[in-house]
Every structure is written in structure tokens, then in C-alpha cells.
Design an enzyme around this catalytic site. Structure first.
Site, PDB file in Angstrom:
ATOM      1  N   GLU A 259       0.880  -1.306   0.150  1.00 54.55           N
ATOM      2  CA  GLU A 259       0.251   0.115   0.068  1.00 54.55           C
ATOM      3  C   GLU A 259       1.094   1.242   0.011  1.00 54.55           C
ATOM      4  OE1 GLU A 259      -3.390   1.948   2.823  1.00 54.55           O
ATOM      5  OE2 GLU A 259      -2.175   0.441   3.714  1.00 54.55           O
TER       6      GLU A 259
ATOM      7  N   LYS B 236      -9.314   2.429  -3.258  1.00 56.43           N
ATOM      8  CA  LYS B 236      -9.672   2.004  -2.048  1.00 56.43           C
ATOM      9  C   LYS B 236     -11.514   2.550  -1.643  1.00 56.43           C
ATOM     10  CE  LYS B 236      -8.706   1.471   3.014  1.00 56.43           C
ATOM     11  NZ  LYS B 236      -7.613   1.820   4.009  1.00 56.43           N
TER      12      LYS B 236
ATOM     13  N   CYS C 147      -5.356  -2.307   2.579  1.00 60.20           N
ATOM     14  CA  CYS C 147      -5.344  -2.309   4.197  1.00 60.20           C
ATOM     15  C   CYS C 147      -6.586  -3.065   4.772  1.00 60.20           C
ATOM     16  CB  CYS C 147      -5.303  -0.823   4.511  1.00 60.20           C
ATOM     17  SG  CYS C 147      -5.076  -0.607   6.441  1.00 60.20           S
TER      18      CYS C 147
END
Length: 546
Positions: free
Chosen positions: A301, A366, A419
Site C-alpha cells: 500500500e 480503496k 489495508c
């Protein structure tokens, strides 16, 4: 000899009854303290400790505390609910405080600016999450009865609370109780059938069963049920672990890069080129142990330390490193609007796919952002009080609209989760339909070498078992690795090491291998049936609040 065994059994039962009696009669701050300590002790059942036996102590204590959750006879309905609600809250506060204290590390990365938020992160989050377990105990106490009925009621209450925790207030199902029953791959397989909801319900049901040892009612039934559930859990795990994984003849050669970049340098303009060069050098290393050259390379990430729109030369450098037929999937910040000075410029936490010519061919943003870390909910309201992001970062982010699979070499479809998106069972289950591989990129360096990264990895590991799909995970400082469809770690890098993992992954048919129906539906069915069972016993005895 039989006489001695019988006498020992009676003596043991009397000891348990005396212990239960003392806990039931606790009052005031002593009752709150025992509830807090019981919740804190249950944390030992989670990664990295995996001492699941702790729950066989914590949950019986919770049952006995609820047995004594009485209010004055003349109290109104709300007052009669308060004792059980308070016990659950203190239990939850102990559990989440000791299980999530490491979140405070994120606000100390730039302590000069964010140290003021440390109490909010370390204490405030557990304080709020504790209300879910308060609700669980309240629901259970409304259905309370004698014997095994109250065990079923408690399991139903916690199952309902954990299910709500997956989506209420944006959702945060971290360290759900069911994970305590799955410390190793052998014990993870049941989740492929009943999902996390089912695991949460049945785990509490079994963990709380020793509370029956303090009495005679339903003791044999309870122990028999617990033994059957444990045997089925272990037996199915052994069967599934020993059964070959179905494959369709395709393989994917992958490389995971773990750069172990210090967060203090992450957004330092002076060292961006050095960080990027580190990523390039790790990606360009010869294949390890005679394995073929990687078809896909995975970076963690936000591993690209700048915007590609600002640095077109970076794409040229990547084109020189990547061979034809290779794809790099890299975590990167992405901007839309093109002018950082404009208020309508949007920033995304993304993964981008880059082909062998250095061209960005796909990107996935995301979708599920971290509240107060990546965005501020009700930002206009909080801005009036001068409240901004708690966690150091380059900017506030915009959530993506949807998630889709990235096409990688070999006609393979890989769905990325950035994440903590990987901790949401229903989110993953919906998005991996007709998919070959799960990707998880993260930067757990925010939390240092604490239980946090180990807990995060464990939950990602469980997603592989749930979906029947292999998982490829890249984390900045660890834990990076490859997990197969049974949750077994094929290869991994330890925390705070810099290096690469090369692996060849045999692929299963698209959509995974679970043939028992939806684990999400199965879990909700178990939750419903146990609730009916507990309510029937409770209403049948017509026990009301004292």
C-alpha cells in the site's frame, strides 16, 4: 477407586459452585473489575498469542456475572436492563482495550502534531466498541434462563453483536470472538461452511459451556454438545486439510516486495528517489530457488512515494525493469483534478496495474476508508471544533465507487483489497465472485512490531479459507506472504525485514471451491436457530428480571 473419582468429581463441582457463587454475589466496583479483567484475559486467545483456552475462563465468568445481574424489584424496565448492560460494557472495554491498544502507535508517527489524539485512539475506540458487547449481554439477559438456555442466549447475543459490528458506523469487526477458535489452519476450515457469523456464535456457545460445571442442570447435555461441536470442528478441519485442493491447470508466478520503509521517510521529498530505487532493485532481482520469472509483482500500500502524474519518468524506469508479459500491481496515491491548489481535486488510495511497457493499464481505488485516519466523517461539523485527521498522512481521501478484478498475465483475475478492507467478510465474499486470487496490500508500519500486524494477517488468512481462493499479501514492514486456499502459509517474510517472496501458485476454478452454499447465509441461519432455542428455553421457564 471409583468411589474416589466420584468424590473428586463432587469436590470439583463444589469448588466450581463456590467460585460461581462468589462471582454472582459481587457488587459495585468489584463486579465491574472482574468483568473488565475477564474481557482483558480473553484477548490472549487472539493473535499473536493464540491461547484459546483463555476464553474457556473468561466466558464462564461472564455467564456467572450475568447470573447475578439483578436490579431492585421496584426498578423500572430501563433500570432492570442496566446491570447486564454494564457487565457487558466492562467486559468489552477490557477486551478491546487490551486487544487494540496498539492503534495508538499510528498517532505517534508524527507525535508533535498528533500526540493529543493518543487517548482518543487508545481509550476512545475501545470505549465505543464496548457498547456492542454491552448490547450482546443485554440481549442475552432478556432471554436469560437456567442451565444451557442462558449459554445459548449469550451465544446469540454475541453473534448478533459481532454481525452488527461488520457494518454499523462504517464497521470495524476486528478481533471478532470467532477468530479465537481458529488459531491454526486445521481449525480454520469450518469458516468455509458457516462463515464468521456462525463461528462467532458457536465459539461463544462452546467457550461459555464450562459455566454449567457450577450446577447440575443440563450439565451432561451441555458437555455432550460442546464435545460434538469441537469434534466436528476438528474433524472437518482434518478432512479438508487432507483433501487435495481442486485446481484447473493454471499457475501464476508471483513476486511480493516487502521494502520495510520507515514511516518517518515515507513522504519526505528528499528521499523519494531512494525509496523508489529500493522498490525497483527488489523487483529486478533474479528469481529465487530456480523459480520462473514472476508474471506479477506486488508492491505494498502507498509504496510509490509520489504521484505518477508528477513523475512520468518513474513510469519510464518501471518499463525498463519490467519484462514483456509482466505486470506490476503497486499501491499508490492517485489524484483527479490535476491541480492540488483546487478545492475539488480528489485523492484516492489505490492500486495501479502497470504493464511491461511502463503504461498504467488499470487502477482500483480503496472503497472502505478508515474513519479519522483517511477521512473525517461529518467533516464540516468537526471542522468547527478544529478537528482534523488523527493519523499523519498526505491528504484527506475520497472513497472509490466500486471494486473490480485486475487482469494479470495468464488470463488470471485478481481482486485487490487495500489495508483493512480485508477484515470485512461480507465485503470480500461479494467482490471475489468469479475471481482467481485475492490481493491484499497494506502498510502496517503505522503500528510497529505490536499485535496489530499479526492480527491483521490472521484475518486476511481467514478470508482465503472462507472464499476458497489463494491470498497474496504485500505489507511494507510485514507480514507479507502467500496463503493457499486452506489458510496455510506457503511462504512469508517476517516483520521488519526487507526482501522478496517468489512463489508459483496453482489456481482453483474461478469463484473458489466452497460447495456448501454461502457461508454468510449459513452463519445467519445458525444465529437465528440458536436465538430461537435460547428464547424458547427462557420463555418456557418464564424467568423475568429480578
Amino acid at each position: 477407586m471409583l468411589l474416589n473419582l466420584s468424590r473428586d468429581s463432587r469436590d470439583g463441582g463444589l469448588c466450581m459452585e463456590r467460585l460461581a457463587g462468589r462471582i454472582i454475589l459481587l457488587w459495585g466496583w468489584r463486579r465491574a473489575l472482574v468483568a473488565f479483567l475477564a474481557g482483558a484475559f480473553a484477548t490472549l486467545a487472539q493473535a499473536p498469542y493464540d491461547f484459546f483456552a483463555a476464553c474457556f475462563i473468561s466466558f464462564p465468568v461472564l455467564v456467572w456475572l450475568l447470573d447475578g445481574a439483578a436490579a431492585p424489584v421496584a426498578a423500572g424496565p430501563l433500570r432492570r436492563m442496566l446491570p447486564a448492560f454494564a457487565i457487558g460494557w466492562w467486559f468489552g472495554f477490557g477486551y478491546f482495550l487490551t486487544g487494540l491498544w496498539w492503534i495508538g502507535g499510528a498517532v505517534l508517527v508524527e507525535a508533535d502534531s498528533f500526540a493529543w489524539a493518543l487517548p482518543l485512539a487508545v481509550v476512545g475506540i475501545p470505549l465505543l466498541l464496548a457498547f456492542f458487547y454491552a448490547f450482546a449481554c443485554l440481549v442475552a439477559r432478556l432471554m436469560w434462563s437456567d442451565g444451557i438456555g442462558r449459554i445459548a442466549a449469550l451465544a446469540f447475543g454475541f453473534g448478533l453483536a459481532e454481525w452488527l459490528r461488520t457494518f454499523l458506523f462504517s464497521g470495524f469487526p476486528w478481533n471478532a470472538i470467532g477468530y479465537a477458535a481458529m488459531p491454526v489452519p486445521l481449525l480454520m476450515q469450518s469458516v468455509s461452511v458457516i462463515g464468521m457469523t456462525g463461528m462467532n456464535v458457536l465459539a461463544v456457545f462452546v467457550f461459555a459451556m464450562p459455566a454449567l460445571l457450577a450446577g447440575r442442570r443440563h450439565l451432561r447435555l451441555g458437555l455432550a454438545l460442546a464435545a460434538v461441536l469441537v469434534a466436528a470442528h476438528v474433524g472437518f478441519g482434518y478432512y479438508r486439510i487432507s483433501t487435495p485442493i481442486p485446481v484447473d491447470g493454471r499457475n501464476l508466478s508471483v513476486r511480493i516486495v516487502q521494502p520495510s520503509i520507515d514511516l518517518s521517510e515515507k513522504w519526505d521529498a528528499a528521499v523519494r528517489d531512494r525509496i523508489f530505487r529500493t522498490m525497483l532493485d527488489l523487483s529486478a532481482q533474479p528469481a529465487q530457488n530456480g523459480r520462473p520469472a514472476p508474471q506479477m509483482i506486488l508492491w505494498p500500500e502507498t509504496s510509490v512515494p509520489f504521484f505518477f502524474t508528477d513523475r512520468p519518468d518513474a513510469l519510464v524506469a518501471l518499463g525498463e525493469v519490467l519484462d514483456d508479459g509482466q505486470t506490476l500491481v503497486a499501491g499508490a496515491m492517485r489524484e483527479e483534478g490535476g491541480n492540488p491548489s483546487r478545492a475539488d481535486t480528489r485523492y484516492y488510495n489505490s492500486v495501479v496495474a502497470i504493464d511491461g511497457s511502463g503504461e498504467i493499464v488499470d487502477a482500483v481505488d480503496k472503497v472502505h476508508l478508515v474513519p479519522f485516519g483517511e477521512y473525517i466523517p461529518f467533516a464540516d461539523l468537526f471542522a468547527r471544533f478544529g478537528l482534523e485527521q488523527f493519523v499523519a498522512g498526505p491528504m484527506n481521501l475520497t472513497p472509490g465507487n466500486s471494486r473490480h478484478a485486475i487482469a494479470v498475465p495468464g488470463n488470471v483475475r485478481a481482486v485487490p483489497f487495500i489495508c483493512y478492507e480485508i477484515i470485512f467478510p461480507d465485503l470480500v465474499a461479494v467482490d471475489v465472485a468469479s475471481t482467481d486470487i485475492i490481493l491484499n496490500v497494506t502498510n502496517d508500519a503505522w503500528f510497529g512490531d505490536t499485535p496489530g500486524p499479526y492480527q491483521h494477517f490472521r484475518q486476511a488468512q481467514i478470508r482465503a479459507v472462507e472464499t476458497g481462493l489463494p491470498l497474496i499479501r504485500a505489507a511494507n514492514t510485514g507480514i507479507s506472504g502467500v496463503v493457499d486456499q486452506r489458510g496455510r502459509i506457503v511462504d512469508a517474510l517476517s516483520m521488519n525485514t526487507r526482501g522478496i517472496v517468489d512463489a508459483v501458485i496453482p489456481l482453483s476454478p474461478q469463484g473458489g471451491e466452497n460447495g456448501f452454499g454461502s457461508p454468510r447465509i449459513s452463519g445467519l441461519v445458525i444465529l437465528f436457530l440458536l436465538g430461537v432455542f435460547g428464547a424458547a428455553l427462557g420463555l418456557g421457564q418464564r424467568q423475568r428480571w429480578n
